[in-house]
Scaffold this motif. Sequence first.
Motif, PDB file in Angstrom:
ATOM      1  N   CYS A  81      40.652 148.094  29.676  1.00  0.00           N
ATOM      2  CA  CYS A  81      42.034 148.369  30.043  1.00  0.00           C
ATOM      3  C   CYS A  81      42.891 148.023  28.830  1.00  0.00           C
ATOM      4  O   CYS A  81      43.094 146.847  28.525  1.00  0.00           O
ATOM      5  CB  CYS A  81      42.402 147.516  31.257  1.00  0.00           C
ATOM      6  SG  CYS A  81      44.018 147.888  31.912  1.00  0.00           S
ATOM      7  N   THR A  82      43.391 149.037  28.122  1.00  0.00           N
ATOM      8  CA  THR A  82      44.006 148.811  26.815  1.00  0.00           C
ATOM      9  C   THR A  82      45.157 149.758  26.524  1.00  0.00           C
ATOM     10  O   THR A  82      45.263 150.817  27.146  1.00  0.00           O
ATOM     11  CB  THR A  82      42.932 148.955  25.706  1.00  0.00           C
ATOM     12  OG1 THR A  82      43.529 148.709  24.437  1.00  0.00           O
ATOM     13  CG2 THR A  82      42.307 150.334  25.717  1.00  0.00           C
ATOM     14  N   SER A  83      45.978 149.376  25.575  1.00  0.00           N
ATOM     15  CA  SER A  83      47.053 150.264  25.117  1.00  0.00           C
ATOM     16  C   SER A  83      46.540 151.259  24.075  1.00  0.00           C
ATOM     17  O   SER A  83      47.241 152.187  23.705  1.00  0.00           O
ATOM     18  CB  SER A  83      48.207 149.438  24.534  1.00  0.00           C
ATOM     19  OG  SER A  83      47.722 148.608  23.513  1.00  0.00           O
ATOM     20  N   LYS A  84      45.313 151.073  23.609  1.00  0.00           N
ATOM     21  CA  LYS A  84      44.728 152.004  22.626  1.00  0.00           C
ATOM     22  C   LYS A  84      44.373 153.298  23.350  1.00  0.00           C
ATOM     23  O   LYS A  84      43.460 153.334  24.159  1.00  0.00           O
ATOM     24  CB  LYS A  84      43.485 151.377  21.984  1.00  0.00           C
ATOM     25  CG  LYS A  84      43.805 150.170  21.130  1.00  0.00           C
ATOM     26  CD  LYS A  84      42.516 149.574  20.587  1.00  0.00           C
ATOM     27  CE  LYS A  84      42.737 148.839  19.311  1.00  0.00           C
ATOM     28  NZ  LYS A  84      42.987 149.671  18.147  1.00  0.00           N
ATOM     29  N   ASN A  85      45.130 154.370  23.034  1.00  0.00           N
ATOM     30  CA  ASN A  85      45.004 155.583  23.846  1.00  0.00           C
ATOM     31  C   ASN A  85      44.475 156.803  23.088  1.00  0.00           C
ATOM     32  O   ASN A  85      44.597 157.918  23.546  1.00  0.00           O
ATOM     33  CB  ASN A  85      46.347 155.917  24.490  1.00  0.00           C
ATOM     34  CG  ASN A  85      47.431 156.172  23.449  1.00  0.00           C
ATOM     35  OD1 ASN A  85      47.172 156.143  22.249  1.00  0.00           O
ATOM     36  ND2 ASN A  85      48.639 156.432  23.913  1.00  0.00           N
ATOM     37  N   GLN A  86      43.874 156.585  21.940  1.00  0.00           N
ATOM     38  CA  GLN A  86      43.315 157.708  21.180  1.00  0.00           C
ATOM     39  C   GLN A  86      41.893 158.024  21.672  1.00  0.00           C
ATOM     40  O   GLN A  86      41.185 157.140  22.133  1.00  0.00           O
ATOM     41  CB  GLN A  86      43.270 157.366  19.690  1.00  0.00           C
ATOM     42  CG  GLN A  86      44.633 157.031  19.097  1.00  0.00           C
ATOM     43  CD  GLN A  86      45.596 158.204  19.176  1.00  0.00           C
ATOM     44  OE1 GLN A  86      45.272 159.316  18.788  1.00  0.00           O
ATOM     45  NE2 GLN A  86      46.786 157.960  19.702  1.00  0.00           N
ATOM     46  N   ASP A  87      41.489 159.284  21.522  1.00  0.00           N
ATOM     47  CA  ASP A  87      40.136 159.681  21.925  1.00  0.00           C
ATOM     48  C   ASP A  87      39.079 158.853  21.199  1.00  0.00           C
ATOM     49  O   ASP A  87      38.057 158.483  21.773  1.00  0.00           O
ATOM     50  CB  ASP A  87      39.898 161.167  21.650  1.00  0.00           C
ATOM     51  CG  ASP A  87      40.643 162.059  22.630  1.00  0.00           C
ATOM     52  OD1 ASP A  87      41.050 161.557  23.701  1.00  0.00           O
ATOM     53  OD2 ASP A  87      40.822 163.258  22.328  1.00  0.00           O
ATOM     54  N   LEU A  88      39.332 158.556  19.919  1.00  0.00           N
ATOM     55  CA  LEU A  88      38.391 157.761  19.137  1.00  0.00           C
ATOM     56  C   LEU A  88      38.232 156.359  19.729  1.00  0.00           C
ATOM     57  O   LEU A  88      37.123 155.821  19.788  1.00  0.00           O
ATOM     58  CB  LEU A  88      38.858 157.672  17.680  1.00  0.00           C
ATOM     59  CG  LEU A  88      37.889 157.003  16.712  1.00  0.00           C
ATOM     60  CD1 LEU A  88      36.567 157.775  16.657  1.00  0.00           C
ATOM     61  CD2 LEU A  88      38.513 156.923  15.324  1.00  0.00           C
ATOM     62  N   ASP A  89      39.351 155.765  20.187  1.00  0.00           N
ATOM     63  CA  ASP A  89      39.291 154.438  20.809  1.00  0.00           C
ATOM     64  C   ASP A  89      38.418 154.475  22.064  1.00  0.00           C
ATOM     65  O   ASP A  89      37.583 153.603  22.291  1.00  0.00           O
ATOM     66  CB  ASP A  89      40.697 153.947  21.197  1.00  0.00           C
ATOM     67  CG  ASP A  89      41.611 153.794  19.994  1.00  0.00           C
ATOM     68  OD1 ASP A  89      41.146 153.277  18.961  1.00  0.00           O
ATOM     69  OD2 ASP A  89      42.788 154.177  20.097  1.00  0.00           O
ATOM     70  N   ARG A  90      38.628 155.498  22.872  1.00  0.00           N
ATOM     71  CA  ARG A  90      37.855 155.659  24.113  1.00  0.00           C
ATOM     72  C   ARG A  90      36.368 155.841  23.798  1.00  0.00           C
ATOM     73  O   ARG A  90      35.515 155.186  24.387  1.00  0.00           O
ATOM     74  CB  ARG A  90      38.392 156.862  24.895  1.00  0.00           C
ATOM     75  CG  ARG A  90      37.702 157.121  26.214  1.00  0.00           C
ATOM     76  CD  ARG A  90      38.260 158.369  26.873  1.00  0.00           C
ATOM     77  NE  ARG A  90      39.693 158.277  27.103  1.00  0.00           N
ATOM     78  CZ  ARG A  90      40.230 157.852  28.254  1.00  0.00           C
ATOM     79  NH1 ARG A  90      39.459 157.496  29.247  1.00  0.00           N
ATOM     80  NH2 ARG A  90      41.531 157.799  28.403  1.00  0.00           N
ATOM     81  N   GLN A  96      30.335 150.876  22.840  1.00  0.00           N
ATOM     82  CA  GLN A  96      30.156 149.420  22.879  1.00  0.00           C
ATOM     83  C   GLN A  96      29.667 148.947  24.252  1.00  0.00           C
ATOM     84  O   GLN A  96      29.400 147.767  24.441  1.00  0.00           O
ATOM     85  CB  GLN A  96      31.464 148.698  22.530  1.00  0.00           C
ATOM     86  CG  GLN A  96      32.055 149.087  21.199  1.00  0.00           C
ATOM     87  CD  GLN A  96      31.044 149.071  20.073  1.00  0.00           C
ATOM     88  OE1 GLN A  96      30.407 148.073  19.804  1.00  0.00           O
ATOM     89  NE2 GLN A  96      30.900 150.204  19.398  1.00  0.00           N
ATOM     90  N   GLY A  97      29.628 149.859  25.221  1.00  0.00           N
ATOM     91  CA  GLY A  97      29.107 149.493  26.535  1.00  0.00           C
ATOM     92  C   GLY A  97      30.090 149.609  27.683  1.00  0.00           C
ATOM     93  O   GLY A  97      29.760 149.289  28.816  1.00  0.00           O
ATOM     94  N   ALA A  98      31.314 150.048  27.406  1.00  0.00           N
ATOM     95  CA  ALA A  98      32.288 150.212  28.498  1.00  0.00           C
ATOM     96  C   ALA A  98      31.815 151.316  29.440  1.00  0.00           C
ATOM     97  O   ALA A  98      31.246 152.313  29.015  1.00  0.00           O
ATOM     98  CB  ALA A  98      33.656 150.552  27.930  1.00  0.00           C
ATOM     99  N   ASP A  99      32.064 151.101  30.733  1.00  0.00           N
ATOM    100  CA  ASP A  99      31.679 152.097  31.741  1.00  0.00           C
ATOM    101  C   ASP A  99      32.862 152.956  32.177  1.00  0.00           C
ATOM    102  O   ASP A  99      32.684 154.037  32.722  1.00  0.00           O
ATOM    103  CB  ASP A  99      31.075 151.379  32.951  1.00  0.00           C
ATOM    104  CG  ASP A  99      29.819 150.616  32.566  1.00  0.00           C
ATOM    105  OD1 ASP A  99      28.789 151.272  32.350  1.00  0.00           O
ATOM    106  OD2 ASP A  99      29.870 149.372  32.446  1.00  0.00           O
ATOM    107  N   ALA A 100      34.076 152.442  31.970  1.00  0.00           N
ATOM    108  CA  ALA A 100      35.297 153.193  32.296  1.00  0.00           C
ATOM    109  C   ALA A 100      36.393 152.729  31.349  1.00  0.00           C
ATOM    110  O   ALA A 100      36.305 151.645  30.771  1.00  0.00           O
ATOM    111  CB  ALA A 100      35.700 152.964  33.747  1.00  0.00           C
ATOM    112  N   TYR A 101      37.435 153.550  31.207  1.00  0.00           N
ATOM    113  CA  TYR A 101      38.494 153.287  30.226  1.00  0.00           C
ATOM    114  C   TYR A 101      39.830 153.634  30.854  1.00  0.00           C
ATOM    115  O   TYR A 101      40.023 154.757  31.322  1.00  0.00           O
ATOM    116  CB  TYR A 101      38.234 154.163  28.999  1.00  0.00           C
ATOM    117  CG  TYR A 101      38.974 153.781  27.744  1.00  0.00           C
ATOM    118  CD1 TYR A 101      38.418 152.898  26.823  1.00  0.00           C
ATOM    119  CD2 TYR A 101      40.227 154.325  27.458  1.00  0.00           C
ATOM    120  CE1 TYR A 101      39.076 152.570  25.647  1.00  0.00           C
ATOM    121  CE2 TYR A 101      40.890 153.998  26.285  1.00  0.00           C
ATOM    122  CZ  TYR A 101      40.307 153.122  25.386  1.00  0.00           C
ATOM    123  OH  TYR A 101      40.957 152.792  24.226  1.00  0.00           O
ATOM    124  N   VAL A 102      40.740 152.673  30.890  1.00  0.00           N
ATOM    125  CA  VAL A 102      42.075 152.877  31.453  1.00  0.00           C
ATOM    126  C   VAL A 102      43.088 152.514  30.373  1.00  0.00           C
ATOM    127  O   VAL A 102      42.963 151.469  29.737  1.00  0.00           O
ATOM    128  CB  VAL A 102      42.298 151.978  32.695  1.00  0.00           C
ATOM    129  CG1 VAL A 102      43.711 152.131  33.232  1.00  0.00           C
ATOM    130  CG2 VAL A 102      41.282 152.276  33.774  1.00  0.00           C
TER     131      VAL A 102
END
Length: 120
Positions: A81-90, A96-102
């Motif tokens: 859950c982050t303010s980083k909203n670029q496709d590259l960040d996602r 790195q192992g994240a299962d979902a991105y908000v």
Amino acid sequence: MPTVLVVEDTFSEMELICNYLRESGYSVITTSDAKDAMTKAEQQKPDVVVTDVVMPGMSGLELCRTLKKNPATQKLPIVVCTSKNQDLDRMWAMKQGADAYVTKPFTKEELVKAVKSVAV
């Protein structure tokens, strides 16, 4: 009642995430420190982790990597859950192992949907 470990270093964001999750029927464990989160994940066995990315000491992405490498926590679903909203960040978070991105700002519905989508 499913339990969510929330890792967030900004108090107002922590409060918002916790309120949304509690209103949706989740039990919540909190910490503002990624290293502490590793200990809590092993000892308290939450059902899901929701973590910020940008934090002092250890980032949320480092936390993802560490949890996924540890046999005791490798199956634990992680929502970034982050303010980083670029496709590259996602993309990088998923590697790195994240299962979902908000991304912040988020609605209650977006957060709860992400948590539900990864909860086993």
